[in-house]
Design an enzyme around this catalytic site. Sequence first.
Site, PDB file in Angstrom:
ATOM      1  N   LYS A 152       0.822  -1.218   0.000  1.00 50.35           N
ATOM      2  CA  LYS A 152       0.000   0.000   0.000  1.00 50.35           C
ATOM      3  C   LYS A 152       0.851   1.259   0.000  1.00 50.35           C
ATOM      4  O   LYS A 152       0.393   2.311  -0.453  1.00 50.35           O
ATOM      5  CB  LYS A 152      -0.894   0.037   1.238  1.00 50.35           C
ATOM      6  CG  LYS A 152      -1.686  -1.192   1.485  1.00 50.35           C
ATOM      7  CD  LYS A 152      -2.834  -1.316   0.543  1.00 50.35           C
ATOM      8  CE  LYS A 152      -3.611  -2.574   0.831  1.00 50.35           C
ATOM      9  NZ  LYS A 152      -4.816  -2.695   0.064  1.00 50.35           N
TER      10      LYS A 152
HETATM   11  C1  LIG Z   1      -0.905  -7.780   2.555  1.00 50.56           C
HETATM   12  C2  LIG Z   1      -2.024  -7.721   1.576  1.00 50.56           C
HETATM   13  N1  LIG Z   1      -2.027  -8.577   0.553  1.00 50.56           N
HETATM   14  C3  LIG Z   1      -3.012  -8.566  -0.357  1.00 50.56           C
HETATM   15  C4  LIG Z   1      -4.073  -7.689  -0.267  1.00 50.56           C
HETATM   16  C5  LIG Z   1      -5.125  -7.711  -1.326  1.00 50.56           C
HETATM   17  O1  LIG Z   1      -4.973  -6.626  -2.200  1.00 50.56           O
HETATM   18  P1  LIG Z   1      -6.223  -6.057  -2.983  1.00 50.56           P
HETATM   19  O2  LIG Z   1      -7.188  -5.620  -1.936  1.00 50.56           O
HETATM   20  O3  LIG Z   1      -5.693  -4.925  -3.768  1.00 50.56           O
HETATM   21  O4  LIG Z   1      -6.756  -7.155  -3.792  1.00 50.56           O
HETATM   22  C6  LIG Z   1      -4.113  -6.790   0.805  1.00 50.56           C
HETATM   23  C7  LIG Z   1      -5.216  -5.834   0.976  1.00 50.56           C
HETATM   24  O5  LIG Z   1      -5.482  -5.014   0.183  1.00 50.56           O
HETATM   25  C8  LIG Z   1      -3.050  -6.773   1.716  1.00 50.56           C
HETATM   26  O6  LIG Z   1      -3.031  -5.883   2.710  1.00 50.56           O
HETATM   27  N1  LIG Z   2      -6.547  -5.266   2.330  1.00 49.35           N
HETATM   28  C1  LIG Z   2      -6.914  -3.897   2.375  1.00 49.35           C
HETATM   29  C2  LIG Z   2      -8.376  -3.688   2.214  1.00 49.35           C
HETATM   30  C3  LIG Z   2      -8.685  -2.337   1.614  1.00 49.35           C
HETATM   31  O1  LIG Z   2      -8.223  -2.322   0.307  1.00 49.35           O
HETATM   32  P1  LIG Z   2      -8.044  -1.056  -0.595  1.00 49.35           P
HETATM   33  O2  LIG Z   2      -6.989  -1.446  -1.537  1.00 49.35           O
HETATM   34  O3  LIG Z   2      -9.346  -0.793  -1.212  1.00 49.35           O
HETATM   35  O4  LIG Z   2      -7.627   0.113   0.243  1.00 49.35           O
HETATM   36  C4  LIG Z   2      -6.342  -3.276   3.634  1.00 49.35           C
HETATM   37  O5  LIG Z   2      -5.255  -3.644   4.005  1.00 49.35           O
HETATM   38  O6  LIG Z   2      -6.943  -2.444   4.247  1.00 49.35           O
END
Ligand SMILES: Cc1ncc(COP(=O)(O)O)c(C=O)c1O
Ligand SMILES: N[C@@H](CCOP(=O)(O)O)C(=O)O
Length: 462
Positions: free
Chosen positions: A112
Amino acid sequence: MRYVSTRGAAPDLSFEEAMLSGLARDGGLYVPAEVPQVSAGDFRAMRGLSYEEVAFRVMRPFVDESFSDEVFGDLIGKAYASFGHAARAPLVQLAPGHFLCELFHGPTLAFKDFAMQLIGQLFEEALTRRGERVTIVGATSGDTGSAAIEAFRGLDAVDVFILYPHGRVSDVQRRQMTTPSEANVHAIALDGHFDDCQARLKDMFNHFEFRDRVRLAGVNSINWARVLAQVVYYVTSALELGAPERAVSFTVPTGNFGDIFAGYIAKRMGLPIDRLVVATNQNDILHRCLSSGAYETDTVTPSISPSMDIQVSSNFERALFDAYGRDGAAVAQLMDELKSGGFRVSQGALETLREQFSSGRASEEETLETIARLHRTTGELLCPHSAVGVHVAEAQRDPAVPMITLATAHPAKFPDAVETATGIRPGLPPRMADLFERPERITRAENDLAALETLIEERIGS
Ligand SMILES: Cc1ncc(COP(=O)(O)O)c(C=O)c1O
Ligand SMILES: N[C@@H](CCOP(=O)(O)O)C(=O)O
């Protein structure tokens, strides 16, 4: 560049307007009206450039006149300066033809940070120029929240409220959200699971009086700028393995579908991607949907990869929009059906989705086995989310095409699962060594829209 809503009934916006607005006013998500194309020659010219230089070239066409070249380049530089690895998103080989793209070298140790560090810079620049102030509300299963708080803490033009599911995030994730002492950031432990947090967030966006009163903005992957910033590491890692001359595939640990959707955008820009593989844990609505066509919500079962404990996968709507030929009314109809538990994807749309995406799931046992085995055979310590990805990638891999699995978080964010699998408790980097000694500030809240809105308005009024 104009941005259009996936439900077809909201005004088109510029990049900056879409970034500052979050959810479209018809409840949809903004996507670019057209995806800019990058030629093989342009991709070739990116080889050997720094991550920041590639980021500038990949994102520039999406950003329109909202930011000048000079300002945008400068903000990209600032965004990645705090990363703990010179390559930003280094590739590590796991086996012949199988690579891991480590996305956990940013300040909060999860992928993120790639988007959030940049969005923090973009928001500050845009809001200062406009003389405006916004209230950011975010929903998190753990990583978005900590990355957002890190990116926005102490900024003058924003208040940040993060809703996280009480008792369902790791201790490290919680402390990353609750220990910053800046008055503009607020971590709220909601009684519920992530889907409740995300649903209340969308309710706030759809409650226009509240939305306009507090000048609501969002930094979840609802926000197009989040997805855009994540396109870059698909490009850097594919280039490293021989693109554009050679195609590669990606396996992506998936929950809200934002990260893999960024891969889809990279492919639509012209990056030679063979397969995009959705890897889910036992909360496998996406895998079930791509297998059967039925998108049906189930109860969320807590897992050792809690950031992916998601049933209502927000960005899947963006993929459906394209699969239904950009028919906003059709998407709006599906999203209406979802309110009563689910919908069936039409045969044509399902075939279109399957041309782009494959899928697989990993059970809890398979996830632990993968962490243990990869540590034994390669020395790499995987977080449980990344292990879900590696397990699915191994099962789906075409030996003729290099596979890149995205490692989405640092193992130290989920030490219990890693220790169960390997007997090793991964430690936090030195700059966070005192995380467990810092005082926490937590607000508990019920899963109730009116109560949450009151809490937010009281805090920003004070
Ligand atoms: C460590 C981790 N892996 C994978 C994901 C999944 O990613 P996305 O929500 O973009 O599919 C998340 C949450 O977003 C996460 O925090
Ligand atoms: N796994 C995510 C969930 C939110 O996902 P987002 O990509 O829409 O912000 C988290 O870690 O919060």
